[in-house]
Structures are given as C-alpha cells and as structure tokens.
Design a protein around this motif. Structure first.
Motif, PDB file in Angstrom:
ATOM      1  N   GLY A  62      34.950  26.463  28.093  1.00 57.73           N
ATOM      2  CA  GLY A  62      34.572  26.278  29.426  1.00 57.73           C
ATOM      3  C   GLY A  62      35.934  26.217  30.539  1.00 57.73           C
ATOM      4  O   GLY A  62      35.519  26.633  31.686  1.00 57.73           O
ATOM      5  N   ILE A  63      36.845  25.758  29.922  1.00 55.62           N
ATOM      6  CA  ILE A  63      37.991  25.772  31.027  1.00 55.62           C
ATOM      7  C   ILE A  63      38.238  27.346  31.342  1.00 55.62           C
ATOM      8  O   ILE A  63      38.574  27.521  32.417  1.00 55.62           O
ATOM      9  N   LEU A  64      38.233  28.325  30.304  1.00 52.08           N
ATOM     10  CA  LEU A  64      38.663  29.523  30.409  1.00 52.08           C
ATOM     11  C   LEU A  64      37.390  30.145  31.567  1.00 52.08           C
ATOM     12  O   LEU A  64      37.744  31.046  32.294  1.00 52.08           O
ATOM     13  N   ALA A  65      36.296  29.950  31.355  1.00 51.56           N
ATOM     14  CA  ALA A  65      35.281  30.167  32.203  1.00 51.56           C
ATOM     15  C   ALA A  65      35.403  29.798  33.662  1.00 51.56           C
ATOM     16  O   ALA A  65      35.359  30.525  34.394  1.00 51.56           O
ATOM     17  N   LEU A  66      35.835  28.564  33.930  1.00 50.25           N
ATOM     18  CA  LEU A  66      36.181  28.126  35.259  1.00 50.25           C
ATOM     19  C   LEU A  66      37.252  28.556  35.770  1.00 50.25           C
ATOM     20  O   LEU A  66      37.183  29.008  36.981  1.00 50.25           O
ATOM     21  N   VAL A  67      38.214  28.939  34.858  1.00 56.08           N
ATOM     22  CA  VAL A  67      39.522  29.847  35.507  1.00 56.08           C
ATOM     23  C   VAL A  67      39.229  31.192  35.904  1.00 56.08           C
ATOM     24  O   VAL A  67      39.516  31.644  37.119  1.00 56.08           O
ATOM     25  N   LEU A  68      38.268  31.705  35.110  1.00 51.05           N
ATOM     26  CA  LEU A  68      37.862  33.301  35.243  1.00 51.05           C
ATOM     27  C   LEU A  68      36.840  32.981  36.858  1.00 51.05           C
ATOM     28  O   LEU A  68      36.980  33.968  37.639  1.00 51.05           O
ATOM     29  N   ALA A  69      36.159  32.074  36.910  1.00 51.88           N
ATOM     30  CA  ALA A  69      35.329  31.993  38.109  1.00 51.88           C
ATOM     31  C   ALA A  69      36.245  31.900  39.309  1.00 51.88           C
ATOM     32  O   ALA A  69      35.974  32.448  40.548  1.00 51.88           O
ATOM     33  N   ALA A  70      37.281  31.096  39.215  1.00 46.50           N
ATOM     34  CA  ALA A  70      38.133  30.852  40.450  1.00 46.50           C
ATOM     35  C   ALA A  70      38.871  32.171  40.643  1.00 46.50           C
ATOM     36  O   ALA A  70      39.034  32.333  41.974  1.00 46.50           O
ATOM     37  N   LEU A  71      39.375  32.740  39.477  1.00 40.08           N
ATOM     38  CA  LEU A  71      39.955  34.017  40.043  1.00 40.08           C
ATOM     39  C   LEU A  71      39.047  34.940  40.474  1.00 40.08           C
ATOM     40  O   LEU A  71      39.456  35.810  41.534  1.00 40.08           O
ATOM     41  N   SER A  72      37.907  35.113  40.085  1.00 41.27           N
ATOM     42  CA  SER A  72      36.778  35.856  40.711  1.00 41.27           C
ATOM     43  C   SER A  72      36.679  35.546  41.923  1.00 41.27           C
ATOM     44  O   SER A  72      36.651  36.537  43.086  1.00 41.27           O
ATOM     45  N   ALA A  73      36.451  34.366  42.485  1.00 38.83           N
ATOM     46  CA  ALA A  73      36.416  33.954  43.705  1.00 38.83           C
ATOM     47  C   ALA A  73      37.415  34.342  44.754  1.00 38.83           C
ATOM     48  O   ALA A  73      37.347  34.702  45.918  1.00 38.83           O
ATOM     49  N   TYR A  74      38.651  34.097  44.204  1.00 39.56           N
ATOM     50  CA  TYR A  74      39.831  34.438  44.956  1.00 39.56           C
ATOM     51  C   TYR A  74      39.893  36.008  45.165  1.00 39.56           C
ATOM     52  O   TYR A  74      40.375  36.599  46.311  1.00 39.56           O
ATOM     53  N   SER A  75      39.649  36.845  44.140  1.00 42.07           N
ATOM     54  CA  SER A  75      39.727  38.104  44.171  1.00 42.07           C
ATOM     55  C   SER A  75      38.692  38.647  45.194  1.00 42.07           C
ATOM     56  O   SER A  75      38.929  39.780  46.119  1.00 42.07           O
ATOM     57  N   VAL A  76      37.469  38.117  45.456  1.00 38.97           N
ATOM     58  CA  VAL A  76      36.564  38.389  46.448  1.00 38.97           C
ATOM     59  C   VAL A  76      37.294  38.263  47.863  1.00 38.97           C
ATOM     60  O   VAL A  76      36.920  39.176  48.533  1.00 38.97           O
ATOM     61  N   LEU A  77      37.821  37.344  48.235  1.00 38.37           N
ATOM     62  CA  LEU A  77      38.227  37.195  49.499  1.00 38.37           C
ATOM     63  C   LEU A  77      39.312  38.215  49.724  1.00 38.37           C
ATOM     64  O   LEU A  77      39.392  38.948  50.842  1.00 38.37           O
ATOM     65  N   ARG A  78      40.030  38.804  48.666  1.00 37.76           N
ATOM     66  CA  ARG A  78      41.050  39.844  48.683  1.00 37.76           C
ATOM     67  C   ARG A  78      40.285  41.264  48.896  1.00 37.76           C
ATOM     68  O   ARG A  78      40.732  42.275  49.613  1.00 37.76           O
ATOM     69  N   LEU A  79      39.235  41.379  48.375  1.00 45.74           N
ATOM     70  CA  LEU A  79      38.300  42.606  48.059  1.00 45.74           C
ATOM     71  C   LEU A  79      37.919  42.837  49.546  1.00 45.74           C
ATOM     72  O   LEU A  79      37.756  43.885  50.003  1.00 45.74           O
ATOM     73  N   ARG A  80      37.657  41.859  50.226  1.00 43.78           N
ATOM     74  CA  ARG A  80      36.925  41.940  51.551  1.00 43.78           C
ATOM     75  C   ARG A  80      37.975  42.507  52.475  1.00 43.78           C
ATOM     76  O   ARG A  80      37.511  43.272  53.673  1.00 43.78           O
ATOM     77  N   SER A  81      39.407  42.344  52.211  1.00 42.18           N
ATOM     78  CA  SER A  81      40.355  42.902  53.295  1.00 42.18           C
ATOM     79  C   SER A  81      41.121  44.102  52.918  1.00 42.18           C
ATOM     80  O   SER A  81      41.713  44.746  53.086  1.00 42.18           O
ATOM     81  N   GLY A  82      40.057  44.790  51.724  1.00 41.78           N
ATOM     82  CA  GLY A  82      40.468  46.241  51.129  1.00 41.78           C
ATOM     83  C   GLY A  82      41.543  46.432  50.128  1.00 41.78           C
ATOM     84  O   GLY A  82      42.120  47.179  49.967  1.00 41.78           O
ATOM     85  N   LYS A  83      41.922  45.199  49.529  1.00 41.37           N
ATOM     86  CA  LYS A  83      43.042  45.059  48.424  1.00 41.37           C
ATOM     87  C   LYS A  83      42.443  45.700  47.247  1.00 41.37           C
ATOM     88  O   LYS A  83      41.470  45.572  46.602  1.00 41.37           O
ATOM     89  N   ARG A  84      43.204  46.795  46.690  1.00 38.29           N
ATOM     90  CA  ARG A  84      42.759  47.482  45.646  1.00 38.29           C
ATOM     91  C   ARG A  84      42.839  46.902  44.483  1.00 38.29           C
ATOM     92  O   ARG A  84      42.220  46.756  43.665  1.00 38.29           O
ATOM     93  N   SER A  85      43.744  45.914  44.374  1.00 37.32           N
ATOM     94  CA  SER A  85      44.319  44.986  43.205  1.00 37.32           C
ATOM     95  C   SER A  85      43.068  44.032  43.001  1.00 37.32           C
ATOM     96  O   SER A  85      42.921  43.796  41.926  1.00 37.32           O
TER      97      SER A  85
END
Length: 147
Positions: A62-85
C-alpha cells in the motif's frame, strides 16, 4: 548585445506554447491512473489493518502504491511543461507496474491495463513530435543543418 557587437546574443528558451491535445489527454489519463493507484494503495493498507494475515506485506504494498501515485502526479506536472524526463518516468512506472498487474486478478488487471494505455499515449507520434520540439539538443541540431 547582439549581431555585430562581438558578443553572442543570449539563447532564448523555446516559446511557452500550450501542450498539444494528446499531451493534455495523457496528463489527464495519468492523473486518473494516479488516483486509481492511490485508491488501490489505501485499499491495501485498510485490508492490512482488518486482516491479520500478511498485514506487513499488504501495508508495504500500500505504501509503495501511494509513493508511485505521488510520483506519477508530480511527473504529470512536469509532463505538461514538456520535460522529457517526465515522459520517461511515467513510462517506467507504467511498464514496471502495469505488466505484473496483468497477472494478479481481475481488479488489478484493470489497473494494469490503464497504466499501459496511459504509457502508450506518451509514445504516439504526436507526443514524440512535441518532445522533439521541446528538446534543446534536437532544435540546435536542426538549426545547424539548415544553415
């Protein structure tokens, strides 16, 4: 300064443009996937609290899933600004978490399919063109060959 003065003109960043529709759709899909993964994580933790069998493993999952969800949400913010990473991070999450979930029962198969579908959106030709335009190395290479 500028042309003719002996000092190079400052490099200007690419203009801020609105991401194409496919990137906005991928971002929305990834936010929904992150919410789905977070819900699964909370479900695992609640199951661990109510069942006394495998509670440590369920809590850790459960903790791993929550960490992955948080990392995904953070990466979405970066995705919208065009970050390839961000595309690479989301793709890694989608593939590494998505494929094993396909073999874990009907409820988790749905989560795995969602993650893999979200990953596919990031690699469609329209998405790849967007990231090529945002990559300074690619732009520099195109300018050098055109002159």
């Amino acid at each position: 300064m500028g042309p003719g003065s002996g000092t190079p003109a400052p490099l200007t960043p690419p203009p801020r443009t609105r991401p194409p529709r496919i990137i906005r759709a991928a971002a929305a899909a990834w936010l929904a996937a992150a919410a789905l993964v977070a819900t699964a994580g909370v479900s695992f933790i609640i199951s661990a609290r109510t069942q006394h069998q495998d509670s440590a493993a369920l809590t850790l999952l459960g903790i791993l899933a929550l960490v992955l969800a948080a990392l995904s949400a953070y990466s979405v913010l970066r995705l919208r600004s065009g970050k390839r990473s961000a595309r690479e991070t989301l793709s890694s999450i989608g593939v590494i978490a998505g494929f094993p979930l396909l073999f874990r029962g009907p409820a988790l198969v749905a989560v795995g399919l969602v993650l893999l579908a979200c990953t596919a959106l990031l690699w469609l030709p329209q998405s790849s063109r967007y990231f090529q335009l945002r990559d300074p190395k690619k732009r520099k290479g195109r300018r050098g060959t055109a002159s």
